[in-house]
Design a protein around this motif. Structure first.
Motif, PDB file in Angstrom:
ATOM      1  N   ASP A 111       0.866  -1.188   0.000  1.00  0.00           N
ATOM      2  CA  ASP A 111       0.000   0.000   0.000  1.00  0.00           C
ATOM      3  C   ASP A 111       0.896   1.228   0.000  1.00  0.00           C
ATOM      4  O   ASP A 111       1.396   1.658   1.045  1.00  0.00           O
ATOM      5  N   LEU A 112       1.116   1.794  -1.193  1.00  0.00           N
ATOM      6  CA  LEU A 112       2.026   2.934  -1.324  1.00  0.00           C
ATOM      7  C   LEU A 112       1.435   4.202  -0.722  1.00  0.00           C
ATOM      8  O   LEU A 112       2.183   5.072  -0.251  1.00  0.00           O
ATOM      9  N   GLU A 113       0.118   4.334  -0.742  1.00  0.00           N
ATOM     10  CA  GLU A 113      -0.506   5.535  -0.194  1.00  0.00           C
ATOM     11  C   GLU A 113      -0.319   5.610   1.320  1.00  0.00           C
ATOM     12  O   GLU A 113       0.016   6.657   1.874  1.00  0.00           O
ATOM     13  N   LYS A 114      -0.543   4.500   1.989  1.00  0.00           N
ATOM     14  CA  LYS A 114      -0.374   4.465   3.444  1.00  0.00           C
ATOM     15  C   LYS A 114       1.064   4.150   3.852  1.00  0.00           C
ATOM     16  O   LYS A 114       1.400   4.180   5.034  1.00  0.00           O
ATOM     17  N   ARG A 115       1.875   3.836   2.863  1.00  0.00           N
ATOM     18  CA  ARG A 115       3.272   3.444   3.088  1.00  0.00           C
ATOM     19  C   ARG A 115       3.343   2.293   4.102  1.00  0.00           C
ATOM     20  O   ARG A 115       3.933   2.418   5.175  1.00  0.00           O
ATOM     21  N   GLN A 116       2.783   1.166   3.713  1.00  0.00           N
ATOM     22  CA  GLN A 116       2.830  -0.010   4.568  1.00  0.00           C
ATOM     23  C   GLN A 116       2.716  -1.295   3.737  1.00  0.00           C
ATOM     24  O   GLN A 116       2.144  -1.292   2.647  1.00  0.00           O
ATOM     25  N   LEU A 117       3.294  -2.357   4.279  1.00  0.00           N
ATOM     26  CA  LEU A 117       3.185  -3.689   3.683  1.00  0.00           C
ATOM     27  C   LEU A 117       2.240  -4.490   4.561  1.00  0.00           C
ATOM     28  O   LEU A 117       2.470  -4.621   5.764  1.00  0.00           O
ATOM     29  N   ASN A 118       1.187  -5.036   3.980  1.00  0.00           N
ATOM     30  CA  ASN A 118       0.209  -5.817   4.738  1.00  0.00           C
ATOM     31  C   ASN A 118       0.509  -7.307   4.534  1.00  0.00           C
ATOM     32  O   ASN A 118      -0.077  -7.957   3.664  1.00  0.00           O
ATOM     33  N   LEU A 119       1.440  -7.814   5.316  1.00  0.00           N
ATOM     34  CA  LEU A 119       1.884  -9.188   5.135  1.00  0.00           C
ATOM     35  C   LEU A 119       0.881 -10.161   5.753  1.00  0.00           C
ATOM     36  O   LEU A 119       0.619 -10.087   6.957  1.00  0.00           O
ATOM     37  N   PRO A 120       0.321 -11.065   4.943  1.00  0.00           N
ATOM     38  CA  PRO A 120      -0.666 -12.013   5.473  1.00  0.00           C
ATOM     39  C   PRO A 120      -0.032 -13.095   6.327  1.00  0.00           C
ATOM     40  O   PRO A 120      -0.703 -13.726   7.144  1.00  0.00           O
ATOM     41  N   ASP A 121       1.272 -13.303   6.131  1.00  0.00           N
ATOM     42  CA  ASP A 121       1.955 -14.366   6.876  1.00  0.00           C
ATOM     43  C   ASP A 121       3.427 -14.017   7.008  1.00  0.00           C
ATOM     44  O   ASP A 121       4.043 -13.479   6.094  1.00  0.00           O
TER      45      ASP A 121
ATOM     46  N   LYS B 150       9.478   7.391   3.156  1.00  0.00           N
ATOM     47  CA  LYS B 150       9.404   7.893   1.784  1.00  0.00           C
ATOM     48  C   LYS B 150      10.488   7.300   0.897  1.00  0.00           C
ATOM     49  O   LYS B 150      10.279   7.095  -0.304  1.00  0.00           O
ATOM     50  N   GLU B 151      11.677   7.046   1.486  1.00  0.00           N
ATOM     51  CA  GLU B 151      12.772   6.485   0.693  1.00  0.00           C
ATOM     52  C   GLU B 151      12.392   5.109   0.156  1.00  0.00           C
ATOM     53  O   GLU B 151      12.621   4.792  -1.014  1.00  0.00           O
ATOM     54  N   CYS B 152      11.784   4.318   1.007  1.00  0.00           N
ATOM     55  CA  CYS B 152      11.340   2.988   0.599  1.00  0.00           C
ATOM     56  C   CYS B 152      10.201   3.081  -0.422  1.00  0.00           C
ATOM     57  O   CYS B 152      10.139   2.306  -1.380  1.00  0.00           O
ATOM     58  N   GLU B 153       9.332   4.046  -0.218  1.00  0.00           N
ATOM     59  CA  GLU B 153       8.238   4.252  -1.166  1.00  0.00           C
ATOM     60  C   GLU B 153       8.781   4.540  -2.561  1.00  0.00           C
ATOM     61  O   GLU B 153       8.290   3.999  -3.561  1.00  0.00           O
ATOM     62  N   GLN B 154       9.817   5.375  -2.619  1.00  0.00           N
ATOM     63  CA  GLN B 154      10.388   5.736  -3.913  1.00  0.00           C
ATOM     64  C   GLN B 154      11.021   4.518  -4.588  1.00  0.00           C
ATOM     65  O   GLN B 154      10.912   4.341  -5.811  1.00  0.00           O
ATOM     66  N   ILE B 155      11.674   3.669  -3.780  1.00  0.00           N
ATOM     67  CA  ILE B 155      12.275   2.449  -4.336  1.00  0.00           C
ATOM     68  C   ILE B 155      11.190   1.577  -4.954  1.00  0.00           C
ATOM     69  O   ILE B 155      11.339   1.057  -6.067  1.00  0.00           O
ATOM     70  N   LEU B 156      10.081   1.427  -4.248  1.00  0.00           N
ATOM     71  CA  LEU B 156       8.982   0.596  -4.743  1.00  0.00           C
ATOM     72  C   LEU B 156       8.352   1.187  -6.001  1.00  0.00           C
ATOM     73  O   LEU B 156       7.999   0.461  -6.942  1.00  0.00           O
ATOM     74  N   ARG B 157       8.198   2.507  -6.040  1.00  0.00           N
ATOM     75  CA  ARG B 157       7.594   3.153  -7.221  1.00  0.00           C
ATOM     76  C   ARG B 157       8.486   3.025  -8.447  1.00  0.00           C
ATOM     77  O   ARG B 157       8.001   3.044  -9.588  1.00  0.00           O
ATOM     78  N   ASN B 158       9.789   2.898  -8.228  1.00  0.00           N
ATOM     79  CA  ASN B 158      10.732   2.801  -9.353  1.00  0.00           C
ATOM     80  C   ASN B 158      10.814   1.390  -9.932  1.00  0.00           C
ATOM     81  O   ASN B 158      11.449   1.179 -10.964  1.00  0.00           O
ATOM     82  N   ILE B 159      10.211   0.412  -9.247  1.00  0.00           N
ATOM     83  CA  ILE B 159      10.260  -0.965  -9.733  1.00  0.00           C
ATOM     84  C   ILE B 159       9.248  -1.141 -10.867  1.00  0.00           C
ATOM     85  O   ILE B 159       8.093  -0.736 -10.753  1.00  0.00           O
TER      86      ILE B 159
END
Length: 452
Positions: A250-260, A272-281
């Motif tokens: 979830d890039l808007e909330k900047r969180q990973l919702n791991l089911p397990d 934000k740094e991690c968000e940018q890395i994810l957006r660049n993928i």
């Protein structure tokens, strides 16, 4: 009666009928000589109030001493209300440790363990347990067998302790499956090796070196580099990022919702740094994973080989991938001073897991204590206000220099002051206050003044 020894047994001869001879030291232990000449060892004792005979085995297959040892064991079972005949039957039908391991991996592990843990158990069984005791029957496994296995791995104490842990769970399950008597787990007697805790995390300077190495390898190994950066910025376990799917991001909330995860379902918050890395993928339409692998629709499997190259380039050969998680945690504790917050970021379910970083949480407190100390010190050692000009400050220092025997060369070696400044101070001329204070510091004198 006589003590049953090899000489005594050899002297016994058939006399036309079956006859029993009892040992005069171990009550209930005896040998029967049949009229055919066949000799067999036995014990006689009560079970549930009834006197019963239990056969140990024939003379030849058993020596007197071996039969005596077995007799003691069987008498011990009787004292606990156990039927030795059932134990012998169980022993005859007992599978080997190797066979137990196969059933354990097929039936027990899949329903209870995560895939990574299953692989660890399988590795312990196949690499360490089977080669040493794989042919031993489950029912006959003793404390001595376990101690010998554990000791044979003394050069790798962590793995030795984990292996005995796996074997202990196997033995508990063997009791439930009827392969062993209840409460006879031989692993309980093992004293585990001491393990040295490893708390390796990267300093700021080491992070800079790693950052440069990642940049250098970005063209050659873009996907491993991205994976490593995500590990650094999230503090996640390798498997959590390696198998991360876009539907859990979830890039808007900047969180990973791991089911397990290792500790179950959890939310991982990132910056934000991690968000940018994810957006660049670049997202692949036919692949649900964030870190894609070589096979279509699969995630990256091999990371250790590129990681070894990257860490070598950064001069960090002793750093494991999991140490990136320690690095995230350590810097988090140093910056926030809060173990609960960092525990939440890491997804720890138990406070004691995060407590390993407690010594780092003291650093911000220690810095605050120093700031308070300095503030108090300024008031406590504050000198009475007197009218002092820049000229008499220079004179004061000149007198101090003469009293301490400080010469110009000494000052030149200890300060970056220009020669003209030093001459001005020594002559007592008017000089800037900053210059005077620098001179005082250079000669090791703490000067506390209040210029008017």
């Amino acid at each position: 009666m006589a003590k049953i020894t090899i000489r005594f047994v050899s002297s016994l001869q058939p006399n036309g009928r079956d006859k029993d001879y009892f040992d005069d030291e171990l009550k209930g232990f005896g040998i029967r000589v049949r009229k055919s000449g066949h000799k067999s060892y036995f014990i006689m004792n009560r079970l549930n109030g009834m006197l019963r005979r239990f056969t140990i085995g024939p003379h030849g297959a058993f020596t007197p001493e071996k039969a005596r040892t077995e007799a003691k064991k069987m008498l011990g079972d009787l004292a606990k209300g156990r039927n030795p005949s059932e134990a012998k039957e169980r022993s005859r039908n007992s599978p080997t440790i190797r066979k137990l391991g196969e059933r354990f991996l097929e039936e027990y592990c899949p329903a209870r363990l995560k895939p990574t843990t299953q692989r660890e158990y399988k590795r312990s069984i196949e690499l360490f347990i089977n080669p040493m005791i794989g042919r031993t029957s489950v029912a006959s496994l003793t404390d001595t067998n376990i101690i010998e296995l554990h000791q044979s791995m003394s050069d790798k104490p962590y793995q030795a302790n984990r292996t005995i842990g796996v074997l202990s769970i196997m033995m508990k399950q063997a009791e439930k499956w009827g392969y062993r008597e209840k409460n006879t787990n031989p692993c309980y007697s093992v004293e585990k090796f001491k393990e040295k805790g490893r708390e390796r995390f990267l300093s700021g300077e080491e992070l800079q070196r790693l950052g440069k190495a990642l940049s250098d390898f970005e063209t050659e190994k873009p996907i491993p580099v991205t994976l490593i950066r995500l590990l650094i910025f999230t503090g996640c376990r390798l498997s959590e990022i390696q198998t991360l799917q876009w539907k859990y991001v979830d890039l808007e909330k900047r969180q990973l919702n791991l089911p397990d995860s290792k500790t179950g379902e959890k939310i991982v918050y990132f910056g934000k740094e991690c968000e940018q890395i994810l957006r660049n993928i670049t997202r692949l339409p036919d692949n649900p994973y964030v870190i894609t692998g070589a096979l279509e629709g699969d995630h990256l499997k091999e990371i250790q080989k590129p990681w070894r190259k990257i860490r070598a380039a950064a001069g960090l050969d002793d750093v494991r991938i999991h140490d990136l998680r320690h690095t995230f945690a350590s810097h988090g504790v140093i910056l926030t001073g809060s173990l609960p917050i960092v525990g939440k970021l890491l997804g720890h379910t138990r406070p004691e897991t995060t407590a390993r970083y407690a010594h780092l949480a003291a650093d911000p407190v220690r810095e605050a204590a120093q700031e308070v100390s300095e503030a108090i010190s300024k008031s406590l050692y504050y000198t009475e206000k007197t009218e002092k000009t820049e000229e008499n400050l220079g004179t004061q220092l000149l007198e101090l220099r003469e009293r301490l025997g400080i010469n110009r060369r000494t000052v030149e070696n200890r300060t970056k002051l220009d020669t003209d400044d030093i001459c001005a101070i020594e002559s007592g001329d008017n000089v800037p206050l900053d210059t005077v204070m620098a001179y005082a510091d250079a000669i090791g004198y703490k000067l506390t003044v209040t210029p008017i």
